[in-house]
Design an enzyme around this catalytic site. Structure first.
Site, PDB file in Angstrom:
ATOM      1  N   MET A  29       0.849  -1.209   0.000  1.00 33.00           N
ATOM      2  CA  MET A  29       0.000   0.000   0.000  1.00 33.00           C
ATOM      3  C   MET A  29       0.877   1.249   0.000  1.00 33.00           C
ATOM      4  O   MET A  29       0.405   2.343   0.332  1.00 33.00           O
ATOM      5  CB  MET A  29      -0.938  -0.022   1.198  1.00 33.00           C
ATOM      6  CG  MET A  29      -1.907  -1.205   1.132  1.00 33.00           C
ATOM      7  SD  MET A  29      -3.416  -0.956   2.062  1.00 33.00           S
ATOM      8  CE  MET A  29      -2.781  -0.794   3.705  1.00 33.00           C
ATOM      9  N   GLY A  35      11.069  -2.863   5.476  1.00 31.12           N
ATOM     10  CA  GLY A  35      10.290  -4.101   5.554  1.00 31.12           C
ATOM     11  C   GLY A  35       9.802  -4.516   4.177  1.00 31.12           C
ATOM     12  O   GLY A  35       9.949  -5.678   3.761  1.00 31.12           O
ATOM     13  N   HIS A  36       9.253  -3.542   3.434  1.00 34.22           N
ATOM     14  CA  HIS A  36       8.813  -3.831   2.060  1.00 34.22           C
ATOM     15  C   HIS A  36      10.017  -4.235   1.202  1.00 34.22           C
ATOM     16  O   HIS A  36       9.943  -5.169   0.409  1.00 34.22           O
ATOM     17  CB  HIS A  36       8.169  -2.591   1.425  1.00 34.22           C
ATOM     18  CG  HIS A  36       6.910  -2.132   2.095  1.00 34.22           C
ATOM     19  ND1 HIS A  36       6.832  -0.941   2.766  1.00 34.22           N
ATOM     20  CD2 HIS A  36       5.676  -2.693   2.180  1.00 34.22           C
ATOM     21  CE1 HIS A  36       5.597  -0.772   3.238  1.00 34.22           C
ATOM     22  NE2 HIS A  36       4.875  -1.821   2.902  1.00 34.22           N
ATOM     23  N   GLN A 153      -3.117 -12.069   7.660  1.00 35.14           N
ATOM     24  CA  GLN A 153      -3.309 -11.778   6.232  1.00 35.14           C
ATOM     25  C   GLN A 153      -2.583 -12.816   5.374  1.00 35.14           C
ATOM     26  O   GLN A 153      -3.107 -13.290   4.355  1.00 35.14           O
ATOM     27  CB  GLN A 153      -2.788 -10.381   5.915  1.00 35.14           C
ATOM     28  CG  GLN A 153      -2.719 -10.055   4.444  1.00 35.14           C
ATOM     29  CD  GLN A 153      -2.313  -8.623   4.197  1.00 35.14           C
ATOM     30  OE1 GLN A 153      -3.149  -7.729   4.231  1.00 35.14           O
ATOM     31  NE2 GLN A 153      -1.028  -8.389   3.964  1.00 35.14           N
ATOM     32  N   ARG A 187       2.595   2.994   9.136  1.00 38.46           N
ATOM     33  CA  ARG A 187       1.914   3.871  10.103  1.00 38.46           C
ATOM     34  C   ARG A 187       2.882   4.458  11.138  1.00 38.46           C
ATOM     35  O   ARG A 187       2.521   5.412  11.830  1.00 38.46           O
ATOM     36  CB  ARG A 187       0.808   3.103  10.819  1.00 38.46           C
ATOM     37  CG  ARG A 187      -0.387   2.787   9.912  1.00 38.46           C
ATOM     38  CD  ARG A 187      -1.499   2.121  10.713  1.00 38.46           C
ATOM     39  NE  ARG A 187      -2.721   1.958   9.929  1.00 38.46           N
ATOM     40  CZ  ARG A 187      -3.001   0.894   9.197  1.00 38.46           C
ATOM     41  NH1 ARG A 187      -2.136  -0.109   9.129  1.00 38.46           N
ATOM     42  NH2 ARG A 187      -4.146   0.818   8.536  1.00 38.46           N
TER      43      ARG A 187
HETATM   44  P1  AMP Z   1       1.478  -2.910   3.437  1.00 38.46           P
HETATM   45  O1  AMP Z   1       2.042  -1.895   2.520  1.00 38.46           O
HETATM   46  O2  AMP Z   1       1.495  -2.518   4.876  1.00 38.46           O
HETATM   47  O3  AMP Z   1       0.141  -3.455   2.987  1.00 38.46           O
HETATM   48  O4  AMP Z   1       2.459  -4.141   3.360  1.00 38.46           O
HETATM   49  C1  AMP Z   1       2.783  -4.764   2.147  1.00 38.46           C
HETATM   50  C2  AMP Z   1       3.469  -6.071   2.445  1.00 38.46           C
HETATM   51  O5  AMP Z   1       4.655  -5.804   3.192  1.00 38.46           O
HETATM   52  C3  AMP Z   1       2.605  -7.014   3.320  1.00 38.46           C
HETATM   53  O6  AMP Z   1       2.793  -8.341   2.864  1.00 38.46           O
HETATM   54  C4  AMP Z   1       3.174  -6.798   4.690  1.00 38.46           C
HETATM   55  O7  AMP Z   1       2.996  -7.901   5.548  1.00 38.46           O
HETATM   56  C5  AMP Z   1       4.643  -6.585   4.373  1.00 38.46           C
HETATM   57  N1  AMP Z   1       5.298  -5.870   5.467  1.00 38.46           N
HETATM   58  C6  AMP Z   1       4.921  -4.694   6.019  1.00 38.46           C
HETATM   59  N2  AMP Z   1       5.744  -4.376   7.040  1.00 38.46           N
HETATM   60  C7  AMP Z   1       6.650  -5.383   7.137  1.00 38.46           C
HETATM   61  C8  AMP Z   1       7.748  -5.648   8.006  1.00 38.46           C
HETATM   62  N3  AMP Z   1       8.078  -4.833   8.987  1.00 38.46           N
HETATM   63  N4  AMP Z   1       8.454  -6.784   7.797  1.00 38.46           N
HETATM   64  C9  AMP Z   1       8.121  -7.637   6.798  1.00 38.46           C
HETATM   65  N5  AMP Z   1       7.090  -7.446   5.957  1.00 38.46           N
HETATM   66  C10 AMP Z   1       6.359  -6.338   6.116  1.00 38.46           C
END
Ligand code: AMP
Length: 281
Positions: A29, A35-36, A153, A187
């Site tokens: 998103m 992390g991404h 998820q 966030r």
């Molecule tokens: P989001 O943009 O928050 O929807 O996350 C996109 C993807 O990145 C999802 O599969 C999340 O689980 C993963 N994600 C977000 N934060 C982390 C993190 N700290 N470590 C590993 N994966 C992450």
């Protein structure tokens, strides 16, 4: 790096790769962080082409204010993606993915959709299922990467693939943390200085849960966690559960043959943070 906003043109571009069996896909998103990027670097190992989507999916937000305040940093995201040699970025508009109506598909995920996040964010996983299915149909990836940060998820997406029979491998990736232990999240940028300084407390609580697990009862651990958050100056506990990794059913006692995880959701003002930890070795 190629950036597409149209479904038709990204489909055309990916046609040649679909024959070679090596499209890696990382749905996000946006408001990208390390992390991404850790998901992207994992995808780059195994695939000829890596596609990252950036789409803030309105149908998975149960709280309109959360959707409104969700960080959007598209220019910085594109710079980061360019820096890590991402091949293809897909940034569709809401209309491009949903056409005229924000229609949400209803799924039967076998009950895991009603636990924890599902209990506190009504309809959230139907929204997740709807958008992930749409994206899988457009990208047709061979491998798709999801973070354990959103462990429920990840399990939902595995179930989605099982139900819909979409031929894609779902790869779960470890949680990437700040050096002080806070799980990286888009966030986090909304936390003020004091909240950010205090936020490693969430992971510390999970680490101590892991130490206590198997030594004191699950009920005693839950009471201990609740007490940690009673009158906490920055964080309000929404839920804390210890659950089986597969069924995601919260447990009252520990039966050795299962793999368990502790899950937590807290609020810092209106900023919702989640984290989890494996209670295995
Ligand atoms: P989001 O943009 O928050 O929807 O996350 C996109 C993807 O990145 C999802 O599969 C999340 O689980 C993963 N994600 C977000 N934060 C982390 C993190 N700290 N470590 C590993 N994966 C992450």
């Amino acid at each position: 790096m190629l950036v597409f906003t149209s479904t038709k043109s990204i489909k055309e571009h990916l046609l040649s790769y679909q024959k070679t069996n090596a499209i890696g896909f990382v749905p996000t998103m946006g408001a990208l962080h390390q992390g991404h990027l850790s998901l992207i670097s994992q995808a780059q190992i195994k695939n000829d082409v890596v596609v990252v989507s950036i789409f803030v999916n309105p149908t998975q937000f149960n709280n309109p204010d959360d959707l409104l305040k969700y960080p959007r940093t598209i220019e910085a995201d594109l710079q980061l993606l360019q820096a890590v040699n991402c091949d293809v970025v897909f940034i569709p508009s809401v209309d491009e993915l949903y056409t005229n109506t924000l229609k949400v598909e209803q799924f039967d995920f076998g009950g895991i959709e009603f636990e924890m996040e599902g209990k506190f964010r009504k309809g959230h996983f139907d929204g997740v299922g709807t958008v992930v299915k749409k994206l899988f149909e457009i990208i047709q990836p061979n491998n798709a990467y999801f973070g354990e940060k959103d462990f429920q998820q990840l399990q939902i997406v595995k179930k989605l693939v099982e139900i819909t029979k979409i031929p894609v491998n779902i790869i779960g990736c470890k949680i990437y943390r700040e050096s002080d232990g806070l799980a990286m999240s888009s966030r986090n940028v909304r936390l003020n200085l004091e909240q950010r300084k205090a936020a490693p407390f969430i992971y510390q609580t999970l680490l101590q849960t892991k130490e206590k697990f198997g030594i004191i009862s699950v009920d005693a651990i839950k009471q201990w966690v609740e007490k940690q958050f009673t009158n906490h100056p920055y964080f309000k506990l929404e839920y804390f559960e210890i659950a089986c990794e597969n069924s995601l059913k919260p447990i009252d006692e520990c039966i050795k043959k299962h793999n368990y995880r502790a899950f937590i959701a807290v609020f810092a003002d209106d900023i919702r943070l989640i984290d989890n930890i494996s209670l295995g070795n």
